[in-house]
Design a protein around this motif. Sequence first.
Motif, short mmCIF file in Angstrom:
data_model
loop_
_atom_site.label_atom_id
_atom_site.label_comp_id
_atom_site.label_asym_id
_atom_site.label_seq_id
_atom_site.Cartn_x
_atom_site.Cartn_y
_atom_site.Cartn_z
N THR A 144 33.14 51.15 31.89
CA THR A 144 32.52 49.98 32.52
C THR A 144 32.03 50.31 33.92
O THR A 144 30.91 49.96 34.30
CB THR A 144 33.53 48.82 32.58
OG1 THR A 144 33.95 48.47 31.26
CG2 THR A 144 32.91 47.59 33.25
N TYR A 145 32.86 51.00 34.69
CA TYR A 145 32.49 51.39 36.04
C TYR A 145 31.25 52.28 36.04
O TYR A 145 30.34 52.11 36.88
CB TYR A 145 33.67 52.12 36.68
CG TYR A 145 33.43 52.68 38.06
CD1 TYR A 145 33.39 51.85 39.17
CD2 TYR A 145 33.24 54.04 38.24
CE1 TYR A 145 33.17 52.38 40.44
CE2 TYR A 145 33.03 54.58 39.50
CZ TYR A 145 32.99 53.74 40.59
OH TYR A 145 32.77 54.26 41.84
N SER A 198 24.04 45.30 34.28
CA SER A 198 25.44 44.90 34.07
C SER A 198 25.55 43.38 34.15
O SER A 198 24.77 42.71 34.84
CB SER A 198 26.35 45.55 35.12
OG SER A 198 25.93 45.20 36.43
N SER A 199 26.52 42.86 33.43
CA SER A 199 26.77 41.42 33.48
C SER A 199 27.47 41.05 34.79
O SER A 199 27.99 41.91 35.51
CB SER A 199 27.64 41.00 32.29
OG SER A 199 28.94 41.57 32.41
N ARG A 200 27.49 39.78 35.08
CA ARG A 200 28.15 39.32 36.30
C ARG A 200 29.64 39.62 36.26
O ARG A 200 30.25 39.95 37.27
CB ARG A 200 27.89 37.82 36.47
CG ARG A 200 28.34 37.26 37.80
CD ARG A 200 27.89 35.83 37.97
NE ARG A 200 26.44 35.72 37.99
CZ ARG A 200 25.79 34.56 38.10
NH1 ARG A 200 26.47 33.43 38.19
NH2 ARG A 200 24.47 34.54 38.13
N TRP A 201 30.21 39.48 35.07
CA TRP A 201 31.64 39.76 34.92
C TRP A 201 31.94 41.23 35.17
O TRP A 201 32.90 41.58 35.87
CB TRP A 201 32.11 39.35 33.53
CG TRP A 201 33.45 39.91 33.16
CD1 TRP A 201 33.73 40.88 32.25
CD2 TRP A 201 34.72 39.54 33.72
NE1 TRP A 201 35.06 41.15 32.20
CE2 TRP A 201 35.70 40.33 33.08
CE3 TRP A 201 35.11 38.62 34.68
CZ2 TRP A 201 37.05 40.23 33.40
CZ3 TRP A 201 36.47 38.53 34.99
CH2 TRP A 201 37.41 39.32 34.35
N ALA A 240 30.16 43.35 36.97
CA ALA A 240 29.95 43.64 38.39
C ALA A 240 31.14 43.17 39.22
O ALA A 240 31.58 43.86 40.15
CB ALA A 240 28.67 42.96 38.87
N SER A 241 31.70 42.01 38.88
CA SER A 241 32.87 41.51 39.62
C SER A 241 34.09 42.37 39.33
O SER A 241 34.95 42.57 40.20
CB SER A 241 33.14 40.05 39.25
OG SER A 241 33.51 39.93 37.88
N GLN A 242 34.18 42.90 38.11
CA GLN A 242 35.30 43.78 37.76
C GLN A 242 35.25 45.07 38.59
O GLN A 242 36.28 45.52 39.11
CB GLN A 242 35.24 44.12 36.27
CG GLN A 242 36.44 44.90 35.75
CD GLN A 242 36.35 45.17 34.26
OE1 GLN A 242 35.33 44.88 33.62
NE2 GLN A 242 37.40 45.72 33.69
N VAL A 243 34.06 45.65 38.73
CA VAL A 243 33.91 46.86 39.54
C VAL A 243 34.17 46.55 41.02
O VAL A 243 34.79 47.33 41.73
CB VAL A 243 32.50 47.46 39.34
CG1 VAL A 243 32.23 48.56 40.37
CG2 VAL A 243 32.37 48.02 37.94
N SER A 244 33.71 45.39 41.47
CA SER A 244 33.96 44.98 42.85
C SER A 244 35.46 44.85 43.11
O SER A 244 35.96 45.23 44.18
CB SER A 244 33.26 43.65 43.13
OG SER A 244 33.52 43.22 44.44
#
Length: 279
Positions: A161-162, A172-175, A177-181
């Motif tokens: 995912t990263y 990438s989906s918003r979810w 992107a937030s996971q990587v953040s």
Amino acid sequence: MIISSEEHTQRVEQRVTLLMKHQEEKYARAWGHRESRRRQHRLVSWGVVADRVERHFSTAALCSRTQNWFEHLYVHRDNGHRTVQLFFGQHPVPSLGFTDVEHGATLVVSQNALGGVIVLFYPFETNAVQRTKLRVIWRILHGPEELSERLILRMIDEFLTYSRVSSVLFKSSRWEASQVSRLERRSRLIEGSEGGMRLWGATIAILVVGSIGTGGVYIAWALDQSRSWLEPYAGLAALVTGWIAFRVQLGRDAIDRATAKEDAEKADRAHKQKLESST
């Protein structure tokens, strides 16, 4: 009182002998200590755990070929440096006026000299596009025994995912992107302060306990008519709130320090690339 050189020598020898005897006993106790034996076991067991990690990585690399992925995965094991790596190959990507090359996405599992294990994620990058954070500390483990199959699968999943989020080829989906953040934020906490994740975990625990306590005080205050006995508890709630604010600030300071370090490293890297291109 004046003593002869022979007496002085004898006293020195006696004191040094006693000191060495005392230290020898401490060394003997430390050698047989449970933590020392555990550290030795972690170093010895690395080979077995590395085999397990390599097996999972090799299966992922094989799937990238049989399932026709956009890019193949590769595995590299370095027994001398006690590392196992899973990484993507490089591929061309469109850029402004020229064809750029994307590369660098790597998952590294490494053991240090004390037996601890660190897991690192490196993102995709090109000559034109690089992430601000050049690598993520995914997890720091006390030893290889913590690398269970479940954790290895989660590690691979979050690395893929990263990598997808860091690539210029994919949306990438918003979810995601937030996971990587979240991964980058957690890594900054680890890098910015000693025991950063323990600090953040304690902050969350205090926040939950403080919220429950404050809510209970408010409910009791609303139901009780006299309300005088609640004053000490109100003060306690205020104290807990203050500690929460303090710990949150420590976490922010840790992130700020890590971010400043990343900015400096990025600037140094850009400067070196400029010097290399000019020569």
